[in-house]
Design a protein around this motif. Structure first.
Motif, PDB file in Angstrom:
ATOM      1  N   VAL A 242       0.861  -1.185   0.000  1.00 30.80           N
ATOM      2  CA  VAL A 242       0.000   0.000   0.000  1.00 30.80           C
ATOM      3  C   VAL A 242       0.897   1.234   0.000  1.00 30.80           C
ATOM      4  O   VAL A 242       1.786   1.366   0.847  1.00 30.80           O
ATOM      5  CB  VAL A 242      -0.945   0.035   1.223  1.00 30.80           C
ATOM      6  N   THR A 243       0.651   2.134  -0.957  1.00 30.05           N
ATOM      7  CA  THR A 243       1.390   3.393  -1.034  1.00 30.05           C
ATOM      8  C   THR A 243       0.402   4.540  -0.924  1.00 30.05           C
ATOM      9  O   THR A 243      -0.593   4.579  -1.660  1.00 30.05           O
ATOM     10  CB  THR A 243       2.174   3.501  -2.352  1.00 30.05           C
ATOM     11  N   GLU A 244       0.672   5.466  -0.024  1.00 33.22           N
ATOM     12  CA  GLU A 244      -0.224   6.604   0.218  1.00 33.22           C
ATOM     13  C   GLU A 244       0.537   7.907   0.015  1.00 33.22           C
ATOM     14  O   GLU A 244       1.719   8.004   0.378  1.00 33.22           O
ATOM     15  CB  GLU A 244      -0.803   6.549   1.634  1.00 33.22           C
ATOM     16  N   TRP A 245      -0.165   8.902  -0.538  1.00 30.71           N
ATOM     17  CA  TRP A 245       0.396  10.232  -0.741  1.00 30.71           C
ATOM     18  C   TRP A 245      -0.390  11.238   0.088  1.00 30.71           C
ATOM     19  O   TRP A 245      -1.629  11.159   0.177  1.00 30.71           O
ATOM     20  CB  TRP A 245       0.349  10.616  -2.214  1.00 30.71           C
ATOM     21  N   PHE A 246       0.329  12.196   0.685  1.00 31.46           N
ATOM     22  CA  PHE A 246      -0.291  13.173   1.579  1.00 31.46           C
ATOM     23  C   PHE A 246       0.071  14.584   1.128  1.00 31.46           C
ATOM     24  O   PHE A 246       1.074  14.807   0.440  1.00 31.46           O
ATOM     25  CB  PHE A 246       0.188  12.964   3.021  1.00 31.46           C
ATOM     26  N   LYS A 247      -0.761  15.528   1.549  1.00 24.25           N
ATOM     27  CA  LYS A 247      -0.503  16.945   1.303  1.00 24.25           C
ATOM     28  C   LYS A 247      -0.910  17.753   2.526  1.00 24.25           C
ATOM     29  O   LYS A 247      -1.805  17.373   3.274  1.00 24.25           O
ATOM     30  CB  LYS A 247      -1.289  17.444   0.081  1.00 24.25           C
ATOM     31  N   ASN A 248      -0.203  18.882   2.709  1.00 25.42           N
ATOM     32  CA  ASN A 248      -0.571  19.881   3.714  1.00 25.42           C
ATOM     33  C   ASN A 248      -0.547  19.315   5.137  1.00 25.42           C
ATOM     34  O   ASN A 248      -1.391  19.646   5.960  1.00 25.42           O
ATOM     35  CB  ASN A 248      -1.963  20.467   3.413  1.00 25.42           C
ATOM     36  N   ARG A 249       0.442  18.462   5.425  1.00 23.46           N
ATOM     37  CA  ARG A 249       0.582  17.922   6.778  1.00 23.46           C
ATOM     38  C   ARG A 249       1.582  18.747   7.573  1.00 23.46           C
ATOM     39  O   ARG A 249       2.562  19.257   7.033  1.00 23.46           O
ATOM     40  CB  ARG A 249       1.036  16.465   6.730  1.00 23.46           C
ATOM     41  N   GLU A 250       1.344  18.833   8.849  1.00 19.33           N
ATOM     42  CA  GLU A 250       2.225  19.618   9.713  1.00 19.33           C
ATOM     43  C   GLU A 250       3.586  18.947   9.886  1.00 19.33           C
ATOM     44  O   GLU A 250       4.596  19.623  10.043  1.00 19.33           O
ATOM     45  CB  GLU A 250       1.560  19.817  11.078  1.00 19.33           C
TER      46      GLU A 250
ATOM     47  N   ARG B 202       3.849   7.445   2.059  1.00 20.28           N
ATOM     48  CA  ARG B 202       4.081   6.328   2.977  1.00 20.28           C
ATOM     49  C   ARG B 202       3.914   5.028   2.199  1.00 20.28           C
ATOM     50  O   ARG B 202       2.909   4.821   1.518  1.00 20.28           O
ATOM     51  CB  ARG B 202       3.103   6.365   4.149  1.00 20.28           C
ATOM     52  N   GLU B 203       4.910   4.153   2.301  1.00 17.85           N
ATOM     53  CA  GLU B 203       4.887   2.846   1.655  1.00 17.85           C
ATOM     54  C   GLU B 203       4.836   1.772   2.739  1.00 17.85           C
ATOM     55  O   GLU B 203       5.687   1.757   3.630  1.00 17.85           O
ATOM     56  CB  GLU B 203       6.128   2.645   0.782  1.00 17.85           C
ATOM     57  N   VAL B 204       3.851   0.866   2.638  1.00 17.29           N
ATOM     58  CA  VAL B 204       3.676  -0.199   3.618  1.00 17.29           C
ATOM     59  C   VAL B 204       3.703  -1.531   2.884  1.00 17.29           C
ATOM     60  O   VAL B 204       2.858  -1.772   2.007  1.00 17.29           O
ATOM     61  CB  VAL B 204       2.361  -0.050   4.405  1.00 17.29           C
ATOM     62  N   ASN B 205       4.662  -2.367   3.225  1.00 18.42           N
ATOM     63  CA  ASN B 205       4.751  -3.719   2.674  1.00 18.42           C
ATOM     64  C   ASN B 205       4.045  -4.662   3.634  1.00 18.42           C
ATOM     65  O   ASN B 205       4.507  -4.897   4.740  1.00 18.42           O
ATOM     66  CB  ASN B 205       6.214  -4.126   2.486  1.00 18.42           C
ATOM     67  N   LYS B 206       2.907  -5.225   3.193  1.00 19.88           N
ATOM     68  CA  LYS B 206       2.105  -6.067   4.073  1.00 19.88           C
ATOM     69  C   LYS B 206       2.752  -7.421   4.325  1.00 19.88           C
ATOM     70  O   LYS B 206       2.437  -8.073   5.320  1.00 19.88           O
ATOM     71  CB  LYS B 206       0.717  -6.272   3.453  1.00 19.88           C
TER      72      LYS B 206
ATOM     73  N   GLN C  82       5.802  -6.273   6.647  1.00 19.15           N
ATOM     74  CA  GLN C  82       5.374  -5.315   7.678  1.00 19.15           C
ATOM     75  C   GLN C  82       6.354  -4.153   7.819  1.00 19.15           C
ATOM     76  O   GLN C  82       6.519  -3.578   8.894  1.00 19.15           O
ATOM     77  CB  GLN C  82       5.195  -6.023   9.030  1.00 19.15           C
ATOM     78  N   LEU C  83       7.018  -3.818   6.718  1.00 17.59           N
ATOM     79  CA  LEU C  83       7.986  -2.728   6.715  1.00 17.59           C
ATOM     80  C   LEU C  83       7.314  -1.464   6.198  1.00 17.59           C
ATOM     81  O   LEU C  83       6.668  -1.481   5.147  1.00 17.59           O
ATOM     82  CB  LEU C  83       9.185  -3.094   5.838  1.00 17.59           C
ATOM     83  N   THR C  84       7.468  -0.373   6.915  1.00  7.62           N
ATOM     84  CA  THR C  84       6.858   0.908   6.558  1.00  7.62           C
ATOM     85  C   THR C  84       7.953   1.933   6.272  1.00  7.62           C
ATOM     86  O   THR C  84       8.919   2.039   7.035  1.00  7.62           O
ATOM     87  CB  THR C  84       5.956   1.425   7.690  1.00  7.62           C
ATOM     88  N   THR C  85       7.782   2.683   5.178  1.00  7.12           N
ATOM     89  CA  THR C  85       8.738   3.737   4.827  1.00  7.12           C
ATOM     90  C   THR C  85       7.977   5.036   4.641  1.00  7.12           C
ATOM     91  O   THR C  85       7.074   5.119   3.806  1.00  7.12           O
ATOM     92  CB  THR C  85       9.498   3.390   3.534  1.00  7.12           C
TER      93      THR C  85
ATOM     94  N   TYR D  52      10.768   1.598   9.054  1.00  2.00           N
ATOM     95  CA  TYR D  52      10.620   0.994  10.380  1.00  2.00           C
ATOM     96  C   TYR D  52       9.550  -0.102  10.317  1.00  2.00           C
ATOM     97  O   TYR D  52       8.762  -0.190   9.360  1.00  2.00           O
ATOM     98  CB  TYR D  52      10.211   2.047  11.410  1.00  2.00           C
ATOM     99  N   THR D  53       9.545  -0.935  11.343  1.00 13.63           N
ATOM    100  CA  THR D  53       8.476  -1.915  11.538  1.00 13.63           C
ATOM    101  C   THR D  53       7.590  -1.526  12.706  1.00 13.63           C
ATOM    102  O   THR D  53       6.433  -1.939  12.782  1.00 13.63           O
ATOM    103  CB  THR D  53       9.063  -3.310  11.800  1.00 13.63           C
ATOM    104  N   SER D  54       8.135  -0.735  13.625  1.00  9.90           N
ATOM    105  CA  SER D  54       7.381  -0.242  14.767  1.00  9.90           C
ATOM    106  C   SER D  54       7.927   1.123  15.150  1.00  9.90           C
ATOM    107  O   SER D  54       9.125   1.379  15.003  1.00  9.90           O
ATOM    108  CB  SER D  54       7.506  -1.210  15.956  1.00  9.90           C
ATOM    109  N   LEU D  55       7.053   1.984  15.660  1.00  7.53           N
ATOM    110  CA  LEU D  55       7.475   3.319  16.074  1.00  7.53           C
ATOM    111  C   LEU D  55       8.045   3.336  17.483  1.00  7.53           C
ATOM    112  O   LEU D  55       8.371   4.406  18.000  1.00  7.53           O
ATOM    113  CB  LEU D  55       6.300   4.300  15.974  1.00  7.53           C
ATOM    114  N   GLU D  56       8.170   2.171  18.119  1.00  2.51           N
ATOM    115  CA  GLU D  56       8.807   2.110  19.419  1.00  2.51           C
ATOM    116  C   GLU D  56      10.317   2.311  19.259  1.00  2.51           C
ATOM    117  O   GLU D  56      10.902   1.865  18.275  1.00  2.51           O
ATOM    118  CB  GLU D  56       8.533   0.753  20.074  1.00  2.51           C
ATOM    119  N   PRO D  57      10.956   2.970  20.214  1.00  2.00           N
ATOM    120  CA  PRO D  57      12.415   3.185  20.104  1.00  2.00           C
ATOM    121  C   PRO D  57      13.177   1.867  20.149  1.00  2.00           C
ATOM    122  O   PRO D  57      12.717   0.865  20.709  1.00  2.00           O
ATOM    123  CB  PRO D  57      12.741   4.052  21.333  1.00  2.00           C
TER     124      PRO D  57
END
Length: 625
Positions: A403-411, A417-421, A424-427, A443-448
């Motif tokens: 899944v690839t998503e495109w965004f605009k006007n974000r703070e 965002r690219e998500v490999n199901k 489970q790798l997210t870029t 990353y795979t998780s947003l945990e440190p």
């Protein structure tokens, strides 16, 4: 949508009545149709004067209203085609093999944001003519995929890779005296036996899978093939520096060559000035058609153009005739032909809000081969999502792969965002305005400390950091173009003494102990090789420093210096930084100057200071992560 319920009371009088010139035009069209049916009795009736939204017959050329909208994106054909395809919702023809009985104005179509292929084409052609293109509406026949907007057999445009121009490689002729290296011997019989065994094991299953895939990919037979009516836009070469004539499918906004097999034939074309009937054979689709509309044999024009040029004999007769003035007037009256009346459609406009929110109800969904593309207008989604591409592993689109998503006007400046199901790798990809100049984050998780790979806009950073890879026990940083020639910094961490909350925002609570810091440097041509450090390792726990120097071109073994437990104390308690037992060096290529103990002492002092700075930089990198 029920078109019979629309409100027509506010429409201008030109929508509800015909002027004298329009009535005369309808008579000319009827007379032309009679002649056409007499000459070509086997051909289908022409699409000449359908009724508008007020139930009044209007000639198709007068339905075109050339308009140039005040948006730079709509001043070229691709922007106009994309806008029409996104802004309107497709409605199928009531009968797929006959043209519609009505053709509404572009202002009404824009208001309700929906229409059939003829409505799409009239709106797009009006915008293209307004932008200066030599554009025409086309009434013809096309494939089922084109008429029904079925793109499930096509690759998504976002997945199409540009054609790579392969450079010509000059193969050097091998010398006949060159020693030929024999290849590794192998048994053809063993290879044949192995291939036969693999074919027996997986051949049947593979064949069944291929048959299923071919069955799904194979388009179903169309009983109306060659009969499906469609309307599209023809753009002739010449104006606006168009190099070659091409078609535009108004449903998708894509351009096609005139030899595309999806377009099966043409009945007629028209613009805001005239109407032409195709007299060429379409048995080979549109491949053999020529689009020189001035050719009266291939294209029958409905309204002959005014003949303003006189032959030499006519001019001689006028000069020799004593009644030259009256003859000229009669000749001019005789050459005067009927001119197309102005468009009855009111000038249409698109507001800024409507132009930004191009999609009907804020969203549009398109299905492609193993893919689904979703589009949203800006600010419709709270997270700034404007586009999403979902890839599937099967033709039925049931198992999501990516899944690839495109965004605009974000703070936070997130743009993609690219998500490999499967992994489970997210870029995440960010714009250059990110506060840390972050370019991409994998990353795979947003945990440190769970595995993060970060890329930066290194040219805008003070430290020239290009990439950072952090794991639970190590962190590696890559640099580009630094003045000190540093290109890699690798840090190893030890285990914490006790379990703590790693999600805490405080960086001073039980940080991971630094075990080792390793730095690698590129060659500095301004320094001698035995003074230019290639690699240095700070063993924090062992309190030792390892240095490895660069090699000269003729050297084979690099110089090395190792400081072991550099700080000791004498009997009086004062620190001793350097002794024979704490310094091990191997410098076979260095001069006497570099073997001086004082120089080693100064070097050790600088390294101790840099070690403290490095530890601080590592902590800052951890905090930035």
């Amino acid at each position: 949508f029920d078109w019979s319920c629309i409100d027509t009371s506010h429409l201008p009088s030109s929508y509800k009545t015909n002027s004298c010139k329009e009535k005369k035009l309808l008579l000319i069209a009827d007379h032309f149709l009679q002649q056409y049916t007499h000459v070509c009795p086997d051909r289908k009736p022409l699409f000449l004067h359908p009724v508008n939204e007020c139930g009044v017959e209007k000639f198709v050329s007068t339905t075109l209203r050339p308009t140039l909208l005040p948006y730079p994106e709509l001043h070229n054909w691709s922007g106009c085609a994309s806008f029409v395809a996104n802004y309107l919702t497709r409605e199928p023809l009531k009968c797929p093999i006959t043209p519609p009985s009505s053709l509404y104005s572009s202002s009404t179509i824009l208001k309700y944001q929906r229409g059939n292929c003829f409505d799409f084409s009239v709106l797009l052609c009006s915008m293209l003519i307004g932008a200066g293109y030599d554009a025409y509406c086309v009434h013809g026949y096309a494939s089922r995929e084109i008429c029904t907007l079925d793109q499930t057999q096509e690759l998504c445009p976002l997945l199409r890779k540009p054609q790579e121009v392969r450079p010509t490689i000059q193969v050097k002729k091998s010398s006949k005296y060159r020693v030929k290296i024999p290849s590794e011997p192998y048994s053809k019989f063993e290879l044949w036996q192995k291939a036969k065994k693999e074919e027996e094991v997986g051949g049947v299953q593979k064949k069944e899978e291929e048959e299923v895939v071919m069955e799904l990919e194979k388009p179903k037979r169309d009983p109306f093939h060659g009969l499906r009516v469609h309307a599209w836009v023809l753009v002739l070469s010449g104006k606006r520096k168009v190099p070659e004539t091409f078609f535009i499918n108004p449903f998708t906004g894509n351009s096609h060559t005139t030899t595309d097999e999806c377009f099966l034939g043409i009945e007629s074309v028209w613009n805001h000035r005239n109407y032409w009937v195709n007299m060429q054979d379409c048995r080979n689709s549109c491949k053999d058609l020529t689009f020189d509309l001035s050719d009266g044999i291939r294209w029958e024009v409905m309204i002959p153009e005014r003949n303003k040029l006189l032959t030499e004999r006519d001019k001689d007769d006028m000069v020799s005739d004593p009644n030259y003035g009256s003859c000229a007037e009669e000749k001019e009256e005789k050459d005067t032909s009927f001119e197309m009346p102005p468009s009855w459609v009111a000038r249409f406009n698109v507001s800024c809000t409507e132009f930004e929110n191009q999609y009907p109800q804020g969203k549009k969904e398109l299905l492609y081969k193993k893919a689904k593309l979703e589009k949203w207008a800006p600010y419709v989604n709270g997270n700034g999502l404007v586009e999403r591409l979902t890839l599937y592993s099967d033709f039925r689109c049931t198992k999501v792969v990516e899944v690839t998503e495109w965004f605009k006007n974000r703070e936070d400046m997130l743009i993609m965002r690219e998500v490999n199901k499967e992994t489970q790798l997210t870029t995440d990809h960010f714009s250059p305005r990110h506060p840390h100049l972050l370019k991409a984050h994998t990353y795979t998780s947003l945990e440190p400390e769970t595995g993060h790979t970060m890329e930066f806009y290194y040219k805008a950073r003070d430290d020239d950091l290009w990439k950072r890879v952090e794991k639970a026990t190590e962190m590696t940083e890559y640099f580009v173009g630094r003045d000190d020639f540093l290109h890699i910094r690798h840090v190893e961490f030890g285990e914490r003494e006790s379990e703590v909350d790693t999600t805490s925002t405080r960086t001073d609570l039980n940080l991971r102990p630094i075990v080792q810091i390793k730095e690698c440097f590129h060659r500095n041509p301004e320094k001698p090789a035995d003074e230019d450090v290639e690699e240095r390792i700070f063993m924090i726990t062992d309190d030792s420093i390892w240095l490895t120097y660069h090699l000269e071109d003729q050297d084979t073994i690099a110089s090395k210096v190792v400081f072991l437990r550099a700080i000791q104390r004498d009997r009086e308690g004062e620190e001793i930084f350097l002794t024979r037992d704490t310094c091990v060096k191997y410098q076979p290529w260095s001069s006497e100057k570099h073997r001086n103990v004082l120089n080693l002492y100064k070097l050790l002092w600088d390294l101790r200071r840099e070690q403290k700075e490095l530890k601080q930089q590592v902590r800052e990198s951890e905090a930035e992560v």
